[in-house]
Design a protein around this motif. Sequence first.
Motif, mmCIF file in Angstrom:
data_model
loop_
_atom_site.group_PDB
_atom_site.id
_atom_site.type_symbol
_atom_site.label_atom_id
_atom_site.label_comp_id
_atom_site.label_asym_id
_atom_site.label_seq_id
_atom_site.Cartn_x
_atom_site.Cartn_y
_atom_site.Cartn_z
ATOM 1 N N ASP A 103 0.820 -1.213 0.000
ATOM 2 C CA ASP A 103 0.000 0.000 0.000
ATOM 3 C C ASP A 103 0.856 1.267 0.000
ATOM 4 O O ASP A 103 0.654 2.169 -0.834
ATOM 5 N N LYS A 104 1.849 1.328 0.893
ATOM 6 C CA LYS A 104 2.570 2.588 1.087
ATOM 7 C C LYS A 104 4.088 2.425 1.143
ATOM 8 O O LYS A 104 4.796 3.368 1.496
ATOM 9 N N GLY A 129 -9.285 -4.816 0.092
ATOM 10 C CA GLY A 129 -9.513 -3.381 0.065
ATOM 11 C C GLY A 129 -8.343 -2.615 -0.519
ATOM 12 O O GLY A 129 -8.522 -1.735 -1.384
ATOM 13 N N VAL A 130 -7.152 -2.929 -0.072
ATOM 14 C CA VAL A 130 -5.943 -2.262 -0.587
ATOM 15 C C VAL A 130 -5.735 -2.600 -2.063
ATOM 16 O O VAL A 130 -5.411 -1.718 -2.876
ATOM 17 N N GLU A 132 -7.986 -3.390 -4.289
ATOM 18 C CA GLU A 132 -8.976 -2.663 -5.088
ATOM 19 C C GLU A 132 -8.556 -1.216 -5.297
ATOM 20 O O GLU A 132 -8.617 -0.686 -6.408
ATOM 21 N N ARG A 133 -8.124 -0.568 -4.211
ATOM 22 C CA ARG A 133 -7.776 0.848 -4.299
ATOM 23 C C ARG A 133 -6.550 1.066 -5.182
ATOM 24 O O ARG A 133 -6.535 1.943 -6.033
ATOM 25 N N VAL A 134 -5.515 0.236 -4.989
ATOM 26 C CA VAL A 134 -4.291 0.412 -5.772
ATOM 27 C C VAL A 134 -4.534 0.110 -7.252
ATOM 28 O O VAL A 134 -3.974 0.762 -8.135
ATOM 29 N N SER A 135 -5.396 -0.870 -7.531
ATOM 30 C CA SER A 135 -5.662 -1.226 -8.937
ATOM 31 C C SER A 135 -6.318 -0.073 -9.692
ATOM 32 O O SER A 135 -6.225 0.004 -10.920
ATOM 33 N N LYS A 136 -6.983 0.846 -8.951
ATOM 34 C CA LYS A 136 -7.656 1.980 -9.580
ATOM 35 C C LYS A 136 -6.890 3.298 -9.417
ATOM 36 O O LYS A 136 -7.360 4.338 -9.888
ATOM 37 N N ASP A 137 -5.750 3.244 -8.748
ATOM 38 C CA ASP A 137 -4.974 4.450 -8.459
ATOM 39 C C ASP A 137 -4.132 4.838 -9.673
ATOM 40 O O ASP A 137 -3.100 4.226 -9.948
ATOM 41 N N GLU A 138 -4.562 5.853 -10.390
ATOM 42 C CA GLU A 138 -3.857 6.272 -11.603
ATOM 43 C C GLU A 138 -2.475 6.833 -11.311
ATOM 44 O O GLU A 138 -1.628 6.918 -12.211
ATOM 45 N N GLN A 145 -0.123 -1.192 -10.440
ATOM 46 C CA GLN A 145 -1.561 -1.294 -10.735
ATOM 47 C C GLN A 145 -1.908 -2.675 -11.280
ATOM 48 O O GLN A 145 -2.903 -3.300 -10.868
#
Length: 581
Positions: A103-104, A129-130, A132-138, A145
Amino acid sequence: MQKRIVLAMTIGLALRAGAGLAQDAAATDVRVRELIKQLTHDDPHQRVAAADALARMGEAARPAVRPMLEAMVGKSAWVDFSLMDGLADLGPVALPTLIEVFDKGPDNLRAPAGRALWTMGHAAKDAIGVLERVSKDESAPKNIQALAANALQKVRSELAERSVEVAQPPEMPPFAKVNTLPGAGEWPAFQGPRRDSICREGNLLREWPEQGPPLLWKLEGLGKGLSNIAIAGGRLFTMGERENKQYALCYDLAGRKELWAVEVGTKYEYGPLSTPTVDGERVYVLSTDGKVFCLAVSDGKVLWQRDLVKEFGGKMMCVWKYSESLLVDGERLICTPGGPKAMMAALDKTTGGTLWQCEMPSIGDLGADGAGYSSPVVAEIAGVRQYVNIVGRGAIGVEASTGKFLWGYNRIACKIANITHPVVHGDFVFVTNSYNTGSALLRVKREDATWKTEEVYFLARRKFENHHGGVVVVNGAVYGGSGLDRGEPTCVDFATGRIHWKAKAPSSGSASILYANGDLVFRYDRGLVVLAEATPREFRVKGKFQAPTGEGPAWVHPVVHDGKLYLRHSDLLLCYDLKDS
């Protein structure tokens, strides 16, 4: 007074036990620190051994999670897979760190953490959750991603996966008993004369002594490579990389004297991957860059050669290079270029001329275009002789006489590497693959000019998936190692998909397999060799030993010929006596 004495004794025992536990904990901490240091060793075997040891330490290995990620530097796929497996085995111990780093964490560690989460599969559900978020983080790097998306897909698919077995087996031809034959015969090609990993010799040891069967001799100097051996006419053939060049090699079997070495290719990370195919006075080899050579058995003279890439537009499905072992069937030499107009091709084995090439239609979106890492087998299905193989997009059947594409099955394909070749029995084809796929039994049908495949059953990857050690079918039972970079001994009913048994792997790493004289030989890539009874009743070990190792993983399959067990490991070839005197 007596109560006081008892109390004092109890306290003393407790203090000593506590001191012992403290000493054990201190010793464990020291051991973990030693193993963390070993993760940076120059020798990949030492790094793999450290990963294996940490994977077994549970909570005590928590301080090693980040160093294990830092050790995944991409220099050796074998080492990286071992570390990913180790982190997956640690499960909940490693998961919080993996999620946090992916994540970070720093970019150089996010990719290893993502690969470890992918390896965990359903066990990484807390990372959804992480992911999902990273896969959509442009703003995230494209590779991160993609890793997030791939890991998310794998976690979800494993949580939802279902196996479809059958209660009533379909009608199929009876399985012929594996009879022992007089004499040694030949072992002229990859996985033997019938490409089934079955040795039909008798009078072999049914149990091994504690230290293993006697070592008769060892041969060094073969060069780097994953090429297996072929034995015919008193000669031993293989391939090896020496001084940055790939060679086809021929030895006198009795004296182990090198008779000739012919340059056939250029340097490759793993050395040559294909096994020579011997046919009478000719031997056929394939280099990793796709060059086919026909050589004279007598002196290695090049009789003809072809280039699968330049002449057929060939390509591989992934980064790894050509590895199939060529198939001789009558006057045809069968190869798999992987080109858009020539997924498979037949060459005249005498002249090298093109007899036909097969253009493959689309069979589905899974997998990738190009050839796979499997080798073709010949079969009679629905009365038609055909060649069956697993290519980049899945399993296919091609008519032997014309090269006409007959049928395809996409579900077994993955994007990384399709490796284990199919097993055919009558009109039924058993296929298995790793990297989040599984196994299936297909019934291949012909209705007039139309061919189709019907799934008899499908086994999800947690039931059975073979990575690259192969399977063997004996008396209606499929035997093999299950798991990505693992070798959990497993027995599957061929007709129904029912799991007869699945045992804990006696070693880390993947396992290759061979059947001989009623028993199975499992060879693990860390060097352990296991003899087990070939029975659907239970996994019963009858002997094991640790063989000397060469460079890298021991992925080359075992060979039994003339009462001897042959184990190749890169530059080294070992020969053991299996004869039952």
